[in-house]
Design a protein around this motif. Structure first.
Motif, PDB file in Angstrom:
ATOM      1  N   ASP A   1       0.826  -1.218   0.000  1.00 34.40           N
ATOM      2  CA  ASP A   1       0.000   0.000   0.000  1.00 34.40           C
ATOM      3  C   ASP A   1       0.857   1.263   0.000  1.00 34.40           C
ATOM      4  OD1 ASP A   1       0.615   0.882   2.641  1.00 34.40           O
ATOM      5  OD2 ASP A   1      -0.786  -0.596   3.443  1.00 34.40           O
ATOM      6  N   SER A   2       0.168   2.345  -0.292  1.00 36.84           N
ATOM      7  CA  SER A   2       0.867   3.608  -0.489  1.00 36.84           C
ATOM      8  C   SER A   2       1.626   4.065   0.760  1.00 36.84           C
ATOM      9  CB  SER A   2      -0.177   4.665  -0.893  1.00 36.84           C
ATOM     10  OG  SER A   2       0.425   5.926  -0.963  1.00 36.84           O
ATOM     11  N   ASP A   3       1.029   3.885   1.928  1.00 36.22           N
ATOM     12  CA  ASP A   3       1.689   4.310   3.168  1.00 36.22           C
ATOM     13  C   ASP A   3       2.991   3.548   3.398  1.00 36.22           C
ATOM     14  OD1 ASP A   3      -0.240   6.129   3.647  1.00 36.22           O
ATOM     15  OD2 ASP A   3      -1.316   4.945   5.163  1.00 36.22           O
ATOM     16  N   LEU A   4       2.942   2.256   3.132  1.00 39.29           N
ATOM     17  CA  LEU A   4       4.150   1.439   3.341  1.00 39.29           C
ATOM     18  C   LEU A   4       5.243   1.851   2.350  1.00 39.29           C
ATOM     19  CD1 LEU A   4       5.666  -0.781   4.758  1.00 39.29           C
ATOM     20  CD2 LEU A   4       4.485  -2.473   3.342  1.00 39.29           C
ATOM     21  N   LYS A   5       4.842   2.115   1.115  1.00 39.70           N
ATOM     22  CA  LYS A   5       5.822   2.559   0.123  1.00 39.70           C
ATOM     23  C   LYS A   5       6.488   3.859   0.567  1.00 39.70           C
ATOM     24  CE  LYS A   5       3.332   0.768  -3.818  1.00 39.70           C
ATOM     25  NZ  LYS A   5       2.543   1.121  -4.987  1.00 39.70           N
ATOM     26  N   LYS A   6       5.656   4.777   1.058  1.00 32.66           N
ATOM     27  CA  LYS A   6       6.211   6.080   1.488  1.00 32.66           C
ATOM     28  C   LYS A   6       7.110   5.906   2.704  1.00 32.66           C
ATOM     29  CE  LYS A   6       2.255   8.708   0.096  1.00 32.66           C
ATOM     30  NZ  LYS A   6       1.220   9.621   0.552  1.00 32.66           N
ATOM     31  N   LYS A   7       6.716   5.011   3.582  1.00 38.15           N
ATOM     32  CA  LYS A   7       7.541   4.746   4.766  1.00 38.15           C
ATOM     33  C   LYS A   7       8.898   4.177   4.335  1.00 38.15           C
ATOM     34  CE  LYS A   7       7.870   1.429   8.463  1.00 38.15           C
ATOM     35  NZ  LYS A   7       7.533   0.093   8.796  1.00 38.15           N
TER      36      LYS A   7
ATOM     37  N   ARG B   1      11.081   6.814   2.790  1.00 33.39           N
ATOM     38  CA  ARG B   1      11.684   7.664   3.801  1.00 33.39           C
ATOM     39  C   ARG B   1      12.832   6.950   4.516  1.00 33.39           C
ATOM     40  NH1 ARG B   1      12.591   8.402   8.709  1.00 33.39           N
ATOM     41  NH2 ARG B   1      12.880  10.529   9.464  1.00 33.39           N
TER      42      ARG B   1
ATOM     43  N   GLU C   1       1.214   9.608  -5.904  1.00 35.83           N
ATOM     44  CA  GLU C   1       1.157   9.387  -4.450  1.00 35.83           C
ATOM     45  C   GLU C   1       2.095  10.311  -3.686  1.00 35.83           C
ATOM     46  OE1 GLU C   1       1.785   5.178  -4.283  1.00 35.83           O
ATOM     47  OE2 GLU C   1      -0.300   4.749  -4.768  1.00 35.83           O
TER      48      GLU C   1
ATOM     49  N   GLU D   1       7.099  17.380  -2.065  1.00 35.18           N
ATOM     50  CA  GLU D   1       6.926  16.630  -0.807  1.00 35.18           C
ATOM     51  C   GLU D   1       8.181  15.822  -0.492  1.00 35.18           C
ATOM     52  OE1 GLU D   1       2.063  15.950  -0.802  1.00 35.18           O
ATOM     53  OE2 GLU D   1       3.366  14.524  -1.818  1.00 35.18           O
TER      54      GLU D   1
END
Lengths: 327, 330
Positions: B2-8, B11, B277, B282
């Motif tokens: 999911d998108s949150d995991l990818k962003k995590k 980072r 995303e 950002e």
């Protein structure tokens, strides 16, 4: 107090410690189904099963490292390396990991492993099965080295080694497994540090360890009976750390020292004890210390040459007589 | 994923990159001593695998290229940096150094400097897990060149015959110190070497964290379910030399350029931007925040921490006050 054989004492210590703590296990080549080359684990495979009495592949560095890794989680492996000659292969894991991990992790990890291994010159086993390696192990910071000279010590030292939080190397001897001796009936933990006065005396100290304690004891009898020399015999069962106080105490009493070692002299137990005597009690000496050591050779196959390569009782007697100016 | 995991993960990989590159600077400034082995370029390997595991629950062990694995296991980057600075607040109180990061509370079981040394240790940790009856696994990260040590073969053999819960992750960066893999190794594909031990293995792209994560999930599921060891080969590349003392003269510039186009951070970033995303701005803001954190918190903590007490010199050689050693028990 029962009289039992050396191997029985080692087996009893295994059995009691495995019964006491389910995280104690043992492994090595042929120790399970086959019962062990020297019977030190006889009967344990049937009693504790293959997860705790493990027949290993012939991979000394690998299974020693595996034992060390398990000790990080609180397991207490007793690793048998069939012969110290094979222990060379495990030196990487013993020296680079077991001896250093507590220190280099800033105290976070401990490696409470026990490695037992017989060394010494036996009966025509040839150059690659006759090594004496204790001098190598005792030179490594972070590793304890003990070497029992009788069944009581074999039992009590192994018991303590299993419970101690440091890695302990136990140097046994190929020729001593069938030796008999008294072992306390009650559970007995022998301190891993120190030395024992095997025979009290006032004229000269004979320092021995493991099999050389016997040569010293018998030489002391001959010196007493035939030469009116009263020798003290100190059993240095702990080679690392060495008992500096015990060495100093005895030499300060007898003022003379002879160190008896089965190994080659260079960079050895005798050299180290001489250095300690120099540092601790040089001015107590009435004569320069002497050492009785093996010849500086690989051990030959031929029986007569093999016996000539390592010290015997007469060599010890001769050294003492020379020190007293009687030869 | 999911998108949150990818962003995590984006980072975290960026943090790892900035952390390592800041180590480079500190080394040049002589704030960090000894040998320093940097992980830049290989971030997707540690991040993808440990993300798929249970960090802090599963055990992780690796070689001397160990900072990023330690942090991903949950260690505070400040105490890792303080260790590199040889300060008393470091994870090993300044006794370990870059090659010996330990975080036992986070089940990061250490960095070891003998190539191939952790292979049997990992099998042993897995043996310990099994004896204690836990559901953890042990994950051992090592490079391709370690597979030419005897411990590789000895450990795979033991792990298989004793069915130990250990995942071996091979970070294949194509070089053993300064020697290219095909000049040192008979079989270049490392996953093939494992078939001799009847252990399942797979080779995947180590520059794509999503691929690594998926492959690791499958591998971890295999190991955790009691099916025994697994070997996962991740094809990757390190941007820096083997260590800081490495001239890096043995690699072709063209090869380096090619791998830089497959950068694990850029690969994931481009994908996220394309999917709408994340925006470039950002991302820049995240980067600025990371740089500030490293400078103002991590480096500052290391700089301001005290030197170790000289009393530490003789501490931890042997454990203290052991009654079985001194004879206080019976």
């Amino acid at each position: 107090m029962a009289e039992i054989m050396f191997w029985e004492a080692v087996q009893r210590a295994h059995d009691e410690e495995m019964a006491n703590d389910p995280l104690v296990y043992c492994m090595g080549e042929d120790i399970g189904v086959a019962g062990g080359t020297y019977k030190a684990t006889k009967g344990l495979y049937d009693k504790y099963g293959p997860e705790r009495v493990i027949d290993t592949p012939i991979s000394e560095n690998g299974f020693t490292g595996l034992g060390i890794g398990s000790s990080f989680l609180g397991c207490r492996p007793i690793i048998e390396i069939m012969s110290v000659n094979f222990a060379w292969l495990a030196m990487d894991q013993l020296f680079n990991t077991a001896a250093k991990v507590h220190y280099m992790s800033g105290g976070q990890l401990m490696a409470p492993v026990v490695v037992r291994s017989p060394g010494g010159t036996a009966h025509q086993l040839g150059a690659q099965h006759s090594a004496r390696m204790e001098k190598v192990f005792m030179g490594i910071a972070g590793l304890r080295v003990v070497t029992p000279s009788n069944p009581r010590q074999a039992y009590g030292l192994l018991k303590s080694a299993v419970r101690c939080n440091d890695p302990v190397f136990i140097n046994e001897h190929e020729m001593m497994y069938n030796m008999k001796g008294e072992v306390p009936d009650a559970e007995y933990f022998m301190p891993l540090e120190g030395s024992e006065i095997s025979r009290g005396g006032k004229d000269v100290t004979l320092f021995g360890y493991n099999i050389s304690v016997y040569w010293c004891q018998q030489a002391a009898e001959i010196l007493s009976r035939n030469h009116n020399i009263d020798a003290e015999v100190i059993d240095l069962y702990s080679l690392s750390p060495l008992d500096r106080e015990g060495i100093k105490r005895s030499v300060s009493k007898t003022h003379r020292a002879v160190i008896v070692e089965e190994a080659e002299p260079a960079v050895g137990v005798g050299a180290e004890i001489m250095a300690i005597i120099n540092e601790e009690c040089f001015y107590e000496l009435d004569a320069p210390p002497m050492r009785v050591s093996a010849e500086n050779v690989p051990i030959p196959y031929n029986h007569n040459l093999e016996r000539a390569a390592i010290p015997d009782i007469q060599n010890v007697v001769d050294a003492v007589l020379k020190m007293f100016g009687r030869s | 994923m999911d998108s949150d995991l990818k962003k995590k993960l984006l980072r975290e990989m960026l943090f790892a990159r900035r952390f390592e590159e800041r180590c480079y600077e500190a080394y040049v400034e002589r704030k960090i001593g000894g040998f320093l082995h940097l992980y830049s370029g290989e971030e997707a390997c540690a991040m993808g695998v440990i993300e798929a595991a249970q960090a802090g629950h599963d055990y992780v062990i690796t070689s001397y290229r160990d900072h990023v694995h330690a942090i991903k296991c949950g260690m505070d980057p400040k105490v890792v940096m303080a260790e590199l600075y040889a300060k008393e607040t470091g994870c090993c109180k300044g006794l370990g150094g870059s090659m010996h990061i330990f975080g036992v509370e986070n089940r990061f079981m250490g960095g070891y400097a003998l190539v191939g040394g952790p292979f049997p240790l990992a099998a042993g940790i897995a043996k310990g897990i099994k004896m204690k009856g836990g559901d953890e696994i042990c994950i051992c990260f090592l490079g391709d060149a370690a597979n030419n040590q005897g411990t590789f073969h000895e450990s795979l053999n033991m792990a298989k015959i004793w069915n130990l819960p250990v995942l071996y992750v091979c970070e294949n960066n194509l070089y053993g110190i300064g020697t290219r893999i095909d000049r040192s190794t008979a079989v270049v594909d490392q996953y093939k070497r494992v078939s001799g031990y009847n252990i399942p293995s797979e080779q995947v792209d180590g520059q794509d964290v999503e691929i690594v994560y998926d492959a690791a999930q499958k591998a971890i599921e295999h190991v955790r379910s009691g099916k025994g060891p697994y070997f996962l080969e991740l094809m990757t590349y390190r941007y820096r030399g083997h260590s800081m003392s490495d001239s890096n003269a043995y690699r072709e510039k063209e090869e380096e350029r090619m791998w830089s186009k497959r950068d694990p951070i850029i690969t994931l970033l481009d994908r996220l931007i394309e999917a709408g995303e994340i925006t470039k701005d950002e991302y820049k803001a995240v980067d600025a925040k990371i740089l500030a954190e490293i400078e103002n918190e991590v480096i500052r903590f290391a700089e301001e921490s005290p030197e170790p007490s000289m009393d530490l010199l003789n501490k931890y050689v042997l454990t203290e006050n052991d009654s079985y050693a001194s004879g206080g028990s019976s």
